[in-house]
Motif scaffolding. Structure first.
Motif, PDB file in Angstrom:
ATOM      1  N   THR A 178       0.679  -1.117  -0.005  1.00  0.00           N
ATOM      2  CA  THR A 178      -0.287  -0.211  -0.042  1.00  0.00           C
ATOM      3  C   THR A 178       0.833   1.159  -0.043  1.00  0.00           C
ATOM      4  O   THR A 178       2.113   1.378   0.345  1.00  0.00           O
ATOM      5  CB  THR A 178      -1.002  -0.215   1.218  1.00  0.00           C
ATOM      6  OG1 THR A 178       0.089   0.016   2.392  1.00  0.00           O
ATOM      7  CG2 THR A 178      -1.979  -1.203   1.161  1.00  0.00           C
ATOM      8  N   ALA A 205       0.583   5.783   0.362  1.00  0.00           N
ATOM      9  CA  ALA A 205      -0.034   7.080   0.492  1.00  0.00           C
ATOM     10  C   ALA A 205       0.582   8.250  -0.089  1.00  0.00           C
ATOM     11  O   ALA A 205       2.044   7.883  -0.020  1.00  0.00           O
ATOM     12  CB  ALA A 205      -0.477   7.225   2.135  1.00  0.00           C
ATOM     13  N   TRP A 206       0.151   9.228  -0.398  1.00  0.00           N
ATOM     14  CA  TRP A 206       0.800  10.417  -1.175  1.00  0.00           C
ATOM     15  C   TRP A 206       1.335  11.487   0.024  1.00  0.00           C
ATOM     16  O   TRP A 206       0.471  11.518   0.958  1.00  0.00           O
ATOM     17  CB  TRP A 206      -0.403  11.266  -1.961  1.00  0.00           C
ATOM     18  CG  TRP A 206       0.055  10.562  -3.557  1.00  0.00           C
ATOM     19  CD1 TRP A 206      -1.241   9.756  -3.894  1.00  0.00           C
ATOM     20  CD2 TRP A 206       0.882  10.940  -4.375  1.00  0.00           C
ATOM     21  NE1 TRP A 206      -0.684   9.448  -5.344  1.00  0.00           N
ATOM     22  CE2 TRP A 206       0.535  10.061  -5.533  1.00  0.00           C
ATOM     23  CE3 TRP A 206       2.073  11.668  -4.442  1.00  0.00           C
ATOM     24  CZ2 TRP A 206       1.405  10.112  -6.782  1.00  0.00           C
ATOM     25  CZ3 TRP A 206       2.787  11.595  -5.708  1.00  0.00           C
ATOM     26  CH2 TRP A 206       2.434  10.831  -6.954  1.00  0.00           C
ATOM     27  N   ASP A 215      -0.101   6.882  -9.940  1.00  0.00           N
ATOM     28  CA  ASP A 215      -1.103   5.994  -9.508  1.00  0.00           C
ATOM     29  C   ASP A 215      -1.570   5.010 -10.389  1.00  0.00           C
ATOM     30  O   ASP A 215      -1.581   3.712 -10.040  1.00  0.00           O
ATOM     31  CB  ASP A 215      -2.561   6.980  -9.088  1.00  0.00           C
ATOM     32  CG  ASP A 215      -2.538   7.753  -7.928  1.00  0.00           C
ATOM     33  OD1 ASP A 215      -1.840   7.576  -7.087  1.00  0.00           O
ATOM     34  OD2 ASP A 215      -3.456   8.765  -7.950  1.00  0.00           O
ATOM     35  N   LYS A 230      -1.957  -0.675  -3.676  1.00  0.00           N
ATOM     36  CA  LYS A 230      -3.224  -0.140  -3.269  1.00  0.00           C
ATOM     37  C   LYS A 230      -3.042   1.278  -2.462  1.00  0.00           C
ATOM     38  O   LYS A 230      -2.127   1.350  -1.645  1.00  0.00           O
ATOM     39  CB  LYS A 230      -4.158  -0.919  -2.281  1.00  0.00           C
ATOM     40  CG  LYS A 230      -5.479  -0.229  -2.062  1.00  0.00           C
ATOM     41  CD  LYS A 230      -6.313  -1.271  -1.177  1.00  0.00           C
ATOM     42  CE  LYS A 230      -7.538  -0.847  -0.840  1.00  0.00           C
ATOM     43  NZ  LYS A 230      -8.434  -1.482   0.163  1.00  0.00           N
ATOM     44  N   GLN A 231      -3.534   2.385  -2.982  1.00  0.00           N
ATOM     45  CA  GLN A 231      -3.338   3.674  -2.469  1.00  0.00           C
ATOM     46  C   GLN A 231      -4.513   3.825  -1.267  1.00  0.00           C
ATOM     47  O   GLN A 231      -5.626   3.166  -1.305  1.00  0.00           O
ATOM     48  CB  GLN A 231      -3.944   4.720  -3.394  1.00  0.00           C
ATOM     49  CG  GLN A 231      -3.785   6.211  -3.012  1.00  0.00           C
ATOM     50  CD  GLN A 231      -4.015   7.161  -3.814  1.00  0.00           C
ATOM     51  OE1 GLN A 231      -4.298   6.947  -4.812  1.00  0.00           O
ATOM     52  NE2 GLN A 231      -3.978   8.368  -3.270  1.00  0.00           N
ATOM     53  N   VAL A 232      -4.003   4.007  -0.217  1.00  0.00           N
ATOM     54  CA  VAL A 232      -4.783   4.409   0.843  1.00  0.00           C
ATOM     55  C   VAL A 232      -4.664   5.958   1.365  1.00  0.00           C
ATOM     56  O   VAL A 232      -3.701   6.505   1.111  1.00  0.00           O
ATOM     57  CB  VAL A 232      -4.237   3.332   2.255  1.00  0.00           C
ATOM     58  CG1 VAL A 232      -4.670   2.372   1.925  1.00  0.00           C
ATOM     59  CG2 VAL A 232      -2.812   3.804   2.408  1.00  0.00           C
ATOM     60  N   ALA A 233      -5.672   6.403   2.124  1.00  0.00           N
ATOM     61  CA  ALA A 233      -5.918   7.773   2.613  1.00  0.00           C
ATOM     62  C   ALA A 233      -5.073   7.967   3.880  1.00  0.00           C
ATOM     63  O   ALA A 233      -4.607   8.754   4.381  1.00  0.00           O
ATOM     64  CB  ALA A 233      -7.346   8.500   2.656  1.00  0.00           C
ATOM     65  N   ASP A 234      -5.039   7.000   4.748  1.00  0.00           N
ATOM     66  CA  ASP A 234      -4.598   7.003   6.101  1.00  0.00           C
ATOM     67  C   ASP A 234      -3.313   6.606   5.782  1.00  0.00           C
ATOM     68  O   ASP A 234      -2.758   5.324   5.588  1.00  0.00           O
ATOM     69  CB  ASP A 234      -5.527   6.089   6.985  1.00  0.00           C
ATOM     70  CG  ASP A 234      -5.012   6.017   8.548  1.00  0.00           C
ATOM     71  OD1 ASP A 234      -4.108   6.812   8.877  1.00  0.00           O
ATOM     72  OD2 ASP A 234      -5.728   5.371   9.363  1.00  0.00           O
ATOM     73  N   VAL A 235      -2.384   7.452   6.309  1.00  0.00           N
ATOM     74  CA  VAL A 235      -0.962   7.385   6.070  1.00  0.00           C
ATOM     75  C   VAL A 235      -0.340   6.066   7.229  1.00  0.00           C
ATOM     76  O   VAL A 235       0.448   5.508   6.837  1.00  0.00           O
ATOM     77  CB  VAL A 235      -0.148   8.576   6.685  1.00  0.00           C
ATOM     78  CG1 VAL A 235       1.234   8.151   6.683  1.00  0.00           C
ATOM     79  CG2 VAL A 235      -0.320   9.610   5.642  1.00  0.00           C
ATOM     80  N   GLN A 285      -1.756   3.281   7.420  1.00  0.00           N
ATOM     81  CA  GLN A 285      -2.075   2.166   6.835  1.00  0.00           C
ATOM     82  C   GLN A 285      -1.018   1.939   5.668  1.00  0.00           C
ATOM     83  O   GLN A 285      -1.157   0.855   4.760  1.00  0.00           O
ATOM     84  CB  GLN A 285      -3.442   2.004   6.274  1.00  0.00           C
ATOM     85  CG  GLN A 285      -4.631   2.256   7.420  1.00  0.00           C
ATOM     86  CD  GLN A 285      -4.357   0.822   8.330  1.00  0.00           C
ATOM     87  OE1 GLN A 285      -4.517  -0.271   7.894  1.00  0.00           O
ATOM     88  NE2 GLN A 285      -4.498   1.372   9.791  1.00  0.00           N
ATOM     89  N   ALA A 286      -0.081   2.993   5.330  1.00  0.00           N
ATOM     90  CA  ALA A 286       0.467   2.680   4.035  1.00  0.00           C
ATOM     91  C   ALA A 286       1.908   2.277   4.577  1.00  0.00           C
ATOM     92  O   ALA A 286       2.692   2.179   5.433  1.00  0.00           O
ATOM     93  CB  ALA A 286       0.820   4.103   3.250  1.00  0.00           C
TER      94      ALA A 286
END
Length: 198
Positions: A36, A38-39, A64, A73-78, A80-81
């Motif tokens: 995963t 995140a940006w 992406d 997979k991209q995640v919004a929550d850092v 979880q990255a």
């Protein structure tokens, strides 16, 4: 439809093969566990010609797309990255000076196909042209660095970079494809070992 998609992919891969890419990475990090991301978007460059909302969106979309193709997979929550991803853009004015020598060193082929119309080639009172043919060109060189960062320590884990001469890009679609080609060439080497080093 499948054949069209494959043709586009093959064309993109062929184009990417000519993009010079250098990479560096941590040999202590296990990239096989990356699933995963995140940006971590950087601050915009001071020069809006180099980095603006349109350029930023093209870079993000291209990264992406490449990460998705690699199964990330991209995640919004850092939290979880597995990794964070960022990028840096640069642009530099360059000058190239080409010395093609005297007329007899390149007679009969480019860039001397027009020599008959230049001073010293028989049309202006002289039969020969012995002076050097020096061309000066101004151009712009762009730099794109893509960084993969450890979420906990914020340390750099992987960096891919390329420097390219910026071609004449007249439409948004040409600019999008240029960014996509550049990003694809860089991320073809992520994770380490995923592509043969050139």
């Amino acid at each position: 439809m499948k054949k069209i998609v494959m043709a586009v992919v093959l064309a993109l891969l062929t184009a990417c093969a000519g993009v010079p890419v250098s990479t560096d990475y941590s040999q202590e990090f296990d990239f096989s566990g990356v699933s995963t991301y995140a940006w971590l978007l950087p601050a915009k460059h001071a020069d809006p010609e180099i980095d603006n909302d349109l350029v930023r969106q093209r870079v993000v979309d291209a990264v992406d797309a490449q990460f998705t193709a690699k199964g990330l997979k991209q995640v919004a929550d850092v939290s979880q990255a597995s990794v964070l991803v960022s990028y840096q853009l640069g642009q530099e004015d360059k000058i190239a000076i080409d010395n093609f020598g005297s007329w007899y060193t390149h007679y009969g082929y480019y860039p001397c196909y027009h020599c008959g119309y230049r001073p010293g080639f028989g049309y202006f009172g002289r039969s020969h042209f012995y002076d050097d043919d020096i061309w000066v060109r101004n151009y712009k060189e762009s730099t794109l660095m893509i960084d993969v960062i450890d979420p906990a320590s914020k340390k750099l884990l992987w960096r891919g970079m390329t420097k390219r001469v910026i071609p004449s890009l007249k439409t948004p679609e040409e600019r999008r494809l240029y960014v996509l080609e550049t990003v694809s060439a860089i991320l073809a080497k992520f994770p380490p070992g995923s592509a043969v080093a050139r």
